[in-house]
Design a protein around this motif. Structure first.
Motif, mmCIF file in Angstrom:
data_model
loop_
_atom_site.group_PDB
_atom_site.id
_atom_site.type_symbol
_atom_site.label_atom_id
_atom_site.label_comp_id
_atom_site.label_asym_id
_atom_site.label_seq_id
_atom_site.Cartn_x
_atom_site.Cartn_y
_atom_site.Cartn_z
ATOM 1 N N ALA A 88 0.824 -1.197 0.000
ATOM 2 C CA ALA A 88 0.000 0.000 0.000
ATOM 3 C C ALA A 88 0.862 1.252 0.000
ATOM 4 O O ALA A 88 2.076 1.197 0.219
ATOM 5 C CB ALA A 88 -0.914 -0.003 1.228
ATOM 6 N N SER A 89 0.233 2.393 -0.255
ATOM 7 C CA SER A 89 0.931 3.663 -0.175
ATOM 8 C C SER A 89 1.481 3.839 1.236
ATOM 9 O O SER A 89 0.811 3.550 2.218
ATOM 10 C CB SER A 89 -0.030 4.813 -0.486
ATOM 11 O OG SER A 89 -0.605 4.646 -1.763
ATOM 12 N N GLY A 90 2.733 4.314 1.321
ATOM 13 C CA GLY A 90 3.352 4.515 2.623
ATOM 14 C C GLY A 90 3.997 3.275 3.197
ATOM 15 O O GLY A 90 4.458 3.291 4.338
ATOM 16 N N SER A 91 4.069 2.182 2.416
ATOM 17 C CA SER A 91 4.680 0.956 2.928
ATOM 18 C C SER A 91 6.197 0.980 2.847
ATOM 19 O O SER A 91 6.859 0.100 3.402
ATOM 20 C CB SER A 91 4.144 -0.261 2.163
ATOM 21 O OG SER A 91 4.475 -0.167 0.784
ATOM 22 N N ASP A 110 -2.638 13.757 -9.621
ATOM 23 C CA ASP A 110 -1.680 13.869 -8.525
ATOM 24 C C ASP A 110 -2.118 14.982 -7.588
ATOM 25 O O ASP A 110 -1.907 16.163 -7.870
ATOM 26 C CB ASP A 110 -0.276 14.159 -9.070
ATOM 27 C CG ASP A 110 0.767 14.207 -7.961
ATOM 28 O OD1 ASP A 110 0.413 13.921 -6.804
ATOM 29 O OD2 ASP A 110 1.935 14.536 -8.258
ATOM 30 N N PRO A 111 -2.722 14.650 -6.452
ATOM 31 C CA PRO A 111 -3.211 15.706 -5.552
ATOM 32 C C PRO A 111 -2.090 16.519 -4.932
ATOM 33 O O PRO A 111 -2.303 17.659 -4.521
ATOM 34 C CB PRO A 111 -3.995 14.921 -4.492
ATOM 35 C CG PRO A 111 -3.391 13.556 -4.500
ATOM 36 C CD PRO A 111 -2.989 13.299 -5.929
ATOM 37 N N ALA A 162 1.861 15.607 5.153
ATOM 38 C CA ALA A 162 1.667 14.716 6.298
ATOM 39 C C ALA A 162 0.741 13.549 5.996
ATOM 40 O O ALA A 162 0.511 12.708 6.870
ATOM 41 C CB ALA A 162 1.113 15.512 7.486
ATOM 42 N N PHE A 163 0.230 13.468 4.770
ATOM 43 C CA PHE A 163 -0.782 12.466 4.448
ATOM 44 C C PHE A 163 -0.300 11.506 3.365
ATOM 45 O O PHE A 163 0.579 11.830 2.563
ATOM 46 C CB PHE A 163 -2.070 13.149 3.986
ATOM 47 C CG PHE A 163 -2.673 14.064 5.017
ATOM 48 C CD1 PHE A 163 -3.496 13.561 6.003
ATOM 49 C CD2 PHE A 163 -2.391 15.420 5.012
ATOM 50 C CE1 PHE A 163 -4.049 14.406 6.962
ATOM 51 C CE2 PHE A 163 -2.924 16.264 5.960
ATOM 52 C CZ PHE A 163 -3.756 15.751 6.937
ATOM 53 N N SER A 164 -0.920 10.337 3.332
ATOM 54 C CA SER A 164 -0.659 9.376 2.257
ATOM 55 C C SER A 164 -1.349 9.842 0.979
ATOM 56 O O SER A 164 -2.170 10.772 0.996
ATOM 57 C CB SER A 164 -1.193 7.997 2.651
ATOM 58 O OG SER A 164 -2.614 8.004 2.680
ATOM 59 N N SER A 165 -1.030 9.193 -0.138
ATOM 60 C CA SER A 165 -1.625 9.583 -1.421
ATOM 61 C C SER A 165 -3.140 9.413 -1.408
ATOM 62 O O SER A 165 -3.875 10.239 -1.961
ATOM 63 C CB SER A 165 -1.006 8.767 -2.556
ATOM 64 O OG SER A 165 -1.189 7.378 -2.332
ATOM 65 N N GLY A 166 -3.634 8.350 -0.770
ATOM 66 C CA GLY A 166 -5.078 8.151 -0.698
ATOM 67 C C GLY A 166 -5.766 9.225 0.129
ATOM 68 O O GLY A 166 -6.844 9.711 -0.229
ATOM 69 N N GLN A 167 -5.133 9.619 1.240
ATOM 70 C CA GLN A 167 -5.693 10.696 2.061
ATOM 71 C C GLN A 167 -5.665 12.024 1.316
ATOM 72 O O GLN A 167 -6.619 12.806 1.390
ATOM 73 C CB GLN A 167 -4.918 10.797 3.369
ATOM 74 C CG GLN A 167 -5.155 9.633 4.325
ATOM 75 C CD GLN A 167 -4.234 9.694 5.522
ATOM 76 O OE1 GLN A 167 -3.029 9.962 5.403
ATOM 77 N NE2 GLN A 167 -4.779 9.440 6.700
ATOM 78 N N ARG A 168 -4.584 12.296 0.596
ATOM 79 C CA ARG A 168 -4.507 13.539 -0.173
ATOM 80 C C ARG A 168 -5.573 13.571 -1.261
ATOM 81 O O ARG A 168 -6.122 14.634 -1.577
ATOM 82 C CB ARG A 168 -3.106 13.705 -0.775
ATOM 83 C CG ARG A 168 -2.052 14.099 0.233
ATOM 84 C CD ARG A 168 -0.798 14.598 -0.438
ATOM 85 N NE ARG A 168 -0.088 13.558 -1.151
ATOM 86 C CZ ARG A 168 0.949 12.872 -0.665
ATOM 87 N NH1 ARG A 168 1.393 13.135 0.557
ATOM 88 N NH2 ARG A 168 1.537 11.945 -1.376
ATOM 89 N N SER A 175 -6.105 -1.248 -2.534
ATOM 90 C CA SER A 175 -6.980 -1.121 -1.368
ATOM 91 C C SER A 175 -7.568 0.282 -1.282
ATOM 92 O O SER A 175 -8.782 0.457 -1.098
ATOM 93 C CB SER A 175 -6.198 -1.442 -0.089
ATOM 94 O OG SER A 175 -5.703 -2.767 -0.128
ATOM 95 N N VAL A 176 -6.712 1.301 -1.428
ATOM 96 C CA VAL A 176 -7.182 2.686 -1.392
ATOM 97 C C VAL A 176 -8.082 2.961 -2.596
ATOM 98 O O VAL A 176 -9.094 3.661 -2.488
ATOM 99 C CB VAL A 176 -5.990 3.660 -1.371
ATOM 100 C CG1 VAL A 176 -6.465 5.106 -1.449
ATOM 101 C CG2 VAL A 176 -5.161 3.456 -0.113
#
Length: 540
Positions: free
Chosen positions: A42-45, A368-369, A419-425, A453-454
């Motif tokens: 996942a993103s951030g792994s 790309d957020p 401060a956030f993952s790509s899914g959160q952004r 997953s995201v």
């Protein structure tokens, strides 16, 4: 099989962050020469941090890395000077990154910058370097490589820029190639061709490839082994067949379960209830002028309707004109001719006040957020900005409500995008678009850069937002499986023209245009790589 790369005890830390857990912790793996290894998670792994550490490209102001062994062939990378590591990058180790725009010189033509690198790395004359570059561009699917060589990076789509970077690596033929999400911006057809080119590097030139990807569907026909990362650790390392048939770790099983449903044939879709047209486009033509002598028709005579509450998919190969069309609807590009009507109001030639009202009703979420959100501002400031621009409620309570709509808590308001993952952004970008309560949302490849997953969570979120808020959605997407999961109808573009438009399920079952048949065939080939036990079909 001889190991091309040996990694033992690789860890990455935030500089000065001894009190925190390492971002990457204790990785042990080998990459055999001539093999292809998939690295998923996942993103951030920690996947991209691992790649940057192997290449010695981590920002020394922010990160430190350490390893017990880091060896490329007979070369001990840990004992090399910084200068020697720089010389090694190219023919020894090369990389293809997810965002090609950051790797291309914006003030140099494609041909000039590729020739410069190839000439220096391979010690070729100017003529030979140019010939090598043109051949590499042709290898990755450009029909007119000379025209591409004369182009500037900003004139090309994201998918075309990605193929430029793959051509760059192809020309150098390195011993180790690290490909970090190289197919994210590509349509399924080009994705298959690019992966075939990577396989050619692997088999014909003995290049070891580390393929970092969130799309597990790419791996069964390509990868010899798969590494699964979670929270900076390797939780599973196994042969590809074993991962897909009998995944051992719970996290691996979850990743496989979250794969997009497979495209399949089925009964004809139920008739769509006729609704009022929210957006009407007729004869839209957009021409890009790179200089006074060169004109490129990016959109040619496009006509369609988007109904109220409808999700309309827009697909086609990279460079087909999808993003140009989406931006033109918002008047971010000026069309040469045609008509764009929002609820009967003509937007082309509209005055400032009319455009202001239209842009309040039409919002866009980009691929790309991170590039769409100012890194200097808090989330609260980012949400307040459009509200104030449109003269709307910019209160704390309204911002919290918009975050709640995308399933985020109020405590994110004081933090910044980094401060956030790509899914959160991506959720934050959606909340920012919702602040003006739009009638039309344009999602330009919003799902393509997300792990599976995201991606599925964002799919469910978009479905809920469209249903509850009665929002119309124009979804620009390469993945036909996602379109069949989401879109009521789908439009197919080729070379700037709209070649087919119809109910999504019908378009998948009985494509009428030759180009649509090619796209569907490529998607079916991609889905066919999954074992039957993992193939979930889209419900009618």
């Amino acid at each position: 099989m001889t190991a091309c790369l040996q990694v033992r005890g690789l860890s990455v830390d935030i500089k000065g962050g001894q009190k925190h857990q390492p971002l990457v912790q204790g990785l042990d793996f080998d990459l055999p020469a001539g093999s292809l290894t998939g690295l998923v998670g996942a993103s951030g792994s920690g996947k991209s941090l691992t790649a940057l550490a192997l290449l010695d490209l981590l920002d020394p102001r922010l990160f430190t890395y350490r390893a017990d062994r880091l060896q490329l062939g007979d070369t001990d990378l840990l004992t090399l000077s910084a200068r020697a590591r720089r010389r090694l990058r190219g023919q020894g180790m090369a990389a293809i990154f997810q965002d090609p725009a950051t790797a291309l010189d914006p003030v140099s033509t494609i041909g000039r910058q590729l020739q410069r690198v190839v000439s220096r790395q391979l010690n070729l004359s100017t003529t030979d370097a140019r010939s090598t570059v043109l051949q590499a561009l042709q290898t990755v699917g450009f029909e007119d490589p000379q025209a591409i060589a004369r182009s500037w990076p900003h004139e090309l789509s994201g998918g075309m820029r990605q193929r430029i970077m793959i051509a760059h690596a192809h020309a150098l033929r390195p011993r180790l190639l690290i490909a970090d999400e190289p197919t994210t911006a590509l349509d399924t057809g080009h994705k298959q061709r690019i992966l075939a080119h990577l396989q050619k590097l692997q088999t014909e030139h003995g290049t070891a490839i580390l393929l970092i990807t969130h799309d597990l569907r790419l791996l069964p026909r390509l990868a010899d082994q798969v590494l699964v990362m979670r929270g900076g650790r390797l939780v599973e390392q196994t042969q590809t067949r074993a991962l897909f048939q009998t995944p051992q770790h719970e996290y691996s099983r979850q990743l496989l379960a979250d794969l997009p449903p497979a495209v399949r044939k089925g009964p004809p879709p139920s008739a769509v209830r006729k609704q009022n047209a929210l957006l009407t486009v007729e004869g839209l033509t957009v021409t890009h002028r790179s200089n006074k002598h060169r004109r490129i028709t990016a959109v040619h005579g496009v006509s369609f309707e988007l109904l109220e509450g409808e999700i309309l998919g827009l697909t086609g190969v990279s460079g087909a004109g999808k993003s140009t069309l989406a931006r033109t609807l918002l008047q971010l590009h000026s069309p040469d001719q045609g008509s764009i009507r929002l609820r009967g109001q003509e937007l082309i030639g509209a005055n400032k006040e009319q455009l202001q009202a239209a842009r309040r009703a039409m919002q866009i979420v980009f691929q790309d957020p991170l590039t769409a959100l100012s890194p200097r501002r808090s989330i609260y400031q980012l949400l307040q900005e459009p509200a104030r621009h449109f003269g709307l409620d910019a209160s704390y309570e309204h911002c919290v409500a918009c975050l709640a709509a995308v399933e985020l808590e109020a405590d994110v308001l004081q933090r910044r995008p980094a401060a956030f993952s790509s899914g959160q952004r991506q959720r934050i970008a959606l909340a920012r678009a919702l602040i003006s309560d739009p009638a039309l949302l344009i999602a330009d490849e919003t799902l393509s850069a997300l792990d599976v997953s995201v991606q599925q969570r964002i799919v469910r979120l978009l479905q809920r937002l469209c249903r509850e808020r009665h929002i119309s959605l124009l979804l620009v997407c390469h993945d036909l499986a996602l379109l069949q999961q989401l879109a009521h109808r789908t439009a197919v573009m080729q070379a700037g023209k709209l070649v087919e438009l119809g109910p999504t399920r019908q378009l998948m079952d009985q494509p009428m245009h030759a180009h649509t048949r090619e796209l569907v065939a490529a998607q079916l080939a991609l889905d066919s790589t999954r074992p039957a036990a993992l193939t979930r079909a889209v419900e009618p």
